[in-house]
Design a protein around this motif. Structure first.
Motif, PDB file in Angstrom:
ATOM      1  N   LYS A 333       0.832  -1.205   0.000  1.00 14.46           N
ATOM      2  CA  LYS A 333       0.000   0.000   0.000  1.00 14.46           C
ATOM      3  C   LYS A 333       0.871   1.261   0.000  1.00 14.46           C
ATOM      4  CE  LYS A 333      -4.401   1.501   1.907  1.00 14.46           C
ATOM      5  NZ  LYS A 333      -5.477   1.176   2.881  1.00 14.46           N
ATOM      6  N   ILE A 334       1.973   1.215   0.752  1.00 11.84           N
ATOM      7  CA  ILE A 334       2.894   2.360   0.762  1.00 11.84           C
ATOM      8  C   ILE A 334       3.543   2.516  -0.608  1.00 11.84           C
ATOM      9  CG2 ILE A 334       4.985   3.329   1.776  1.00 11.84           C
ATOM     10  CD1 ILE A 334       4.266   1.913   4.387  1.00 11.84           C
ATOM     11  N   ALA A 335       3.931   1.405  -1.222  1.00 13.42           N
ATOM     12  CA  ALA A 335       4.550   1.462  -2.556  1.00 13.42           C
ATOM     13  C   ALA A 335       3.594   2.064  -3.579  1.00 13.42           C
ATOM     14  CB  ALA A 335       4.994   0.070  -2.986  1.00 13.42           C
ATOM     15  N   ALA A 336       2.317   1.694  -3.493  1.00 17.29           N
ATOM     16  CA  ALA A 336       1.318   2.261  -4.409  1.00 17.29           C
ATOM     17  C   ALA A 336       1.184   3.764  -4.181  1.00 17.29           C
ATOM     18  CB  ALA A 336      -0.025   1.566  -4.214  1.00 17.29           C
ATOM     19  N   ALA A 337       1.235   4.173  -2.914  1.00 18.06           N
ATOM     20  CA  ALA A 337       1.159   5.600  -2.594  1.00 18.06           C
ATOM     21  C   ALA A 337       2.380   6.344  -3.127  1.00 18.06           C
ATOM     22  CB  ALA A 337       1.040   5.789  -1.086  1.00 18.06           C
ATOM     23  N   VAL A 338       3.544   5.719  -3.049  1.00 21.40           N
ATOM     24  CA  VAL A 338       4.776   6.327  -3.566  1.00 21.40           C
ATOM     25  C   VAL A 338       4.638   6.624  -5.051  1.00 21.40           C
ATOM     26  CG1 VAL A 338       7.186   5.823  -4.140  1.00 21.40           C
ATOM     27  CG2 VAL A 338       6.332   5.380  -1.830  1.00 21.40           C
ATOM     28  N   ARG A 339       4.095   5.684  -5.814  1.00 24.18           N
ATOM     29  CA  ARG A 339       3.930   5.894  -7.260  1.00 24.18           C
ATOM     30  C   ARG A 339       2.961   7.034  -7.548  1.00 24.18           C
ATOM     31  NH1 ARG A 339       5.848   2.481 -11.089  1.00 24.18           N
ATOM     32  NH2 ARG A 339       6.804   0.503 -10.460  1.00 24.18           N
ATOM     33  N   GLN A 385      14.318  17.148   2.560  1.00 24.38           N
ATOM     34  CA  GLN A 385      13.086  17.783   3.022  1.00 24.38           C
ATOM     35  C   GLN A 385      12.055  16.721   3.375  1.00 24.38           C
ATOM     36  OE1 GLN A 385      12.776  21.090   3.208  1.00 24.38           O
ATOM     37  NE2 GLN A 385      14.511  21.828   1.988  1.00 24.38           N
ATOM     38  N   THR A 386      11.157  17.053   4.288  1.00 23.82           N
ATOM     39  CA  THR A 386      10.058  16.142   4.646  1.00 23.82           C
ATOM     40  C   THR A 386       8.723  16.836   4.351  1.00 23.82           C
ATOM     41  OG1 THR A 386      10.218  16.903   6.946  1.00 23.82           O
ATOM     42  CG2 THR A 386      11.363  14.869   6.376  1.00 23.82           C
ATOM     43  N   ASP A 387       8.611  17.304   3.117  1.00 23.22           N
ATOM     44  CA  ASP A 387       7.458  18.113   2.723  1.00 23.22           C
ATOM     45  C   ASP A 387       6.374  17.330   1.997  1.00 23.22           C
ATOM     46  OD1 ASP A 387       9.099  17.623   0.576  1.00 23.22           O
ATOM     47  OD2 ASP A 387       9.030  19.653  -0.229  1.00 23.22           O
ATOM     48  N   ARG A 388       6.511  16.003   1.901  1.00 28.04           N
ATOM     49  CA  ARG A 388       5.494  15.210   1.188  1.00 28.04           C
ATOM     50  C   ARG A 388       4.758  14.263   2.127  1.00 28.04           C
ATOM     51  NH1 ARG A 388       6.420  15.609  -4.236  1.00 28.04           N
ATOM     52  NH2 ARG A 388       4.181  15.187  -4.363  1.00 28.04           N
ATOM     53  N   THR A 389       4.896  14.489   3.416  1.00 29.32           N
ATOM     54  CA  THR A 389       4.276  13.577   4.378  1.00 29.32           C
ATOM     55  C   THR A 389       2.749  13.602   4.281  1.00 29.32           C
ATOM     56  OG1 THR A 389       4.387  15.304   6.073  1.00 29.32           O
ATOM     57  CG2 THR A 389       6.201  13.727   5.998  1.00 29.32           C
ATOM     58  N   ALA A 390       2.168  14.784   4.165  1.00 28.49           N
ATOM     59  CA  ALA A 390       0.704  14.885   4.084  1.00 28.49           C
ATOM     60  C   ALA A 390       0.180  14.187   2.829  1.00 28.49           C
ATOM     61  CB  ALA A 390       0.279  16.354   4.091  1.00 28.49           C
ATOM     62  N   ASP A 391       0.911  14.322   1.726  1.00 27.88           N
ATOM     63  CA  ASP A 391       0.498  13.669   0.483  1.00 27.88           C
ATOM     64  C   ASP A 391       0.526  12.149   0.627  1.00 27.88           C
ATOM     65  OD1 ASP A 391       0.257  16.159  -0.738  1.00 27.88           O
ATOM     66  OD2 ASP A 391       2.325  16.150  -1.445  1.00 27.88           O
ATOM     67  N   LEU A 392       1.552  11.634   1.296  1.00 27.28           N
ATOM     68  CA  LEU A 392       1.648  10.191   1.496  1.00 27.28           C
ATOM     69  C   LEU A 392       0.532   9.668   2.393  1.00 27.28           C
ATOM     70  CD1 LEU A 392       5.503   9.722   1.914  1.00 27.28           C
ATOM     71  CD2 LEU A 392       4.086   8.600   0.195  1.00 27.28           C
ATOM     72  N   ILE A 393       0.278  10.382   3.472  1.00 25.72           N
ATOM     73  CA  ILE A 393      -0.778   9.974   4.400  1.00 25.72           C
ATOM     74  C   ILE A 393      -2.123   9.948   3.693  1.00 25.72           C
ATOM     75  CG2 ILE A 393      -2.053  10.630   6.483  1.00 25.72           C
ATOM     76  CD1 ILE A 393       0.636  11.746   7.561  1.00 25.72           C
TER      77      ILE A 393
END
Length: 399
Positions: A333-339, A385-393
């Motif tokens: 599920k995390i891998a799918a979110a990464v794509r 940077q850790t600026d994509r955390t909200a997008d991943l969640i």
């Protein structure tokens, strides 16, 4: 990788280490090209030995660069500007063997319109697999052993350059062994090793005392050091001959120091001297960016990301996420979110991380990874940077 009930060791080296001298020269030449021509294609290798520097590789650029002059400046900036160190950038010979990038490679990498496509695509500059890693055991979201080893080298270099350790010379290495408990939490430092080049006139006793008190203890939190911590300082007893005089240096030979200290896997490709069309470098930066954001989003305590490419093709042939059983949702599920969240084509990586700037001379010392907000030159390390955390969640929350 997860370590439990064990001791894990990582090393770092200073900018005066002969291999790091070569990394610095290669990245200085890359930056000199990118400063004038951001579309430069650079694959620059350096070798350094007593009295000479050899610069070789393939460079296609509109920039006009005096490669020998850039190499000398990089060597002198490190501190090799006097014969007392055994190497002197002011007077050493510099041999240059540079050719244009092979047209066979260029035709697969240059952006071009593929059949049925409306826009141009940039292919990967080589085949290969790249890894990124992150862990919540330090504020930098890096494994603790490599972070502590880097801190020691930075501190020693700062004291050398400021004159506070007048006997210190540029070449040095550190090694830190960290003990982990049954939960994989670092609990103490068991052993610290520091070997540093020095002048003839310093005693072993003074060198040992100053390294422990002025370098190691200010670099490692006191709670991690105890009476059982072992210190090995210049174990051979003498380290006067160092740098390229003591050992031949070559670009790209410290890839584990450059990454995760052995805690995370490595695809085998070096970074320094390569422009971002080479996915050896740019995709490794992107993999770290992804892994760090996954951990920062608290989707996992530890995470490793693998990206793999075929030369000339823009899409990765595989994307793998491994959270070592620490993920709050499945790795798939995390891998799918990464794509969904990250553009993984070479051109997208270059744009996302702003990699066509002359920033690479900031990266080749004390690791390409492991920076946090407030650190010097943090702005250049866009992949930290850790600026994509909200997008991943958000992406993993969608059914």
């Amino acid at each position: 990788m997860s370590v439990k009930n064990a001791i894990f060791t990582s090393e770092s080296v200073s900018e005066g280490h002969p291999d790091k001298v070569c990394d610095a020269v290669s990245d200085a030449i890359l930056d000199a090209c990118l400063k004038q021509d951001p579309q430069s294609r650079v694959a620059c290798e350096t070798l350094a030995k007593t009295g000479m520097v050899v610069v070789a590789g393939e460079i296609t650029t509109k920039a006009v660069v005096n490669y020998a002059e850039v190499a000398r400046e990089a060597v002198c900036k490190i501190g090799y500007n006097d014969q007392k160190c055994g190497f002197n950038g002011k007077i050493c010979a510099v041999l240059v063997a540079i050719e244009n990038q092979s047209p066979d490679i260029a035709q697969g990498v240059d952006a071009k319109k593929a059949e049925g496509k409306a826009t141009a695509e940039q292919g990967a500059g080589d085949q290969g697999m790249m890894f990124g890693y992150a862990s919540d055991e330090t504020p930098e979201l890096m494994p603790m052993p490599i972070i502590l080893a880097h801190r020691i080298m930075r501190k020693l270099t700062d004291l050398r350059k400021s004159g506070k350790l007048a006997w210190a010379r540029p070449d040095s290495k550190s090694q830190v062994s960290v003990e982990y408990d049954e939960n994989g939490v670092p609990i103490r430092v068991s052993t610290v090793v520091v070997s540093t080049q020095h002048s003839e006139d310093v005693s072993n006793k003074k060198l040992r005392e100053e390294i422990i008190e002025k370098v190691i203890k200010p670099s490692i939190p006191a709670k991690l050091l105890d009476k059982k911590t072992v210190y090995h300082i210049n174990p051979t007893g003498r380290f006067v001959t160092g740098g390229p005089q003591g050992d031949c240096g070559v670009t790209g030979r410290k890839i584990i120091v450059d990454t995760y200290g052995g805690m995370g896997r490595h695809g085998g490709g070096a970074f320094s001297g390569k422009d971002p069309s080479k996915v050896d470098r740019s995709a490794a930066y992107m993999a770290r960016y992804i892994a760090k954001n996954i951990v920062a989003a608290k989707l996992a305590k530890r995470c490793e990301v693998q990206l793999a490419y075929a030369i000339g093709y823009p899409e990765p042939v595989s994307v793998l996420v491994d959270t070592f059983g620490t993920g709050t949702v499945s790795d798939d599920k995390i891998a799918a979110a990464v794509r969904k969240v990250f553009g993984l084509k070479p051109a997208q990586i270059v744009k996302e991380l702003d990699l066509l700037r002359p920033i690479y001379s900031y990266t080749d010392q004390y690791g390409h990874f492991g920076r946090k907000k407030g650190d010097k030159n943090f702005a250049y390390f866009t992949w930290e940077q850790t600026d994509r955390t909200a997008d991943l969640i958000k992406a993993v929350s969608k059914k």
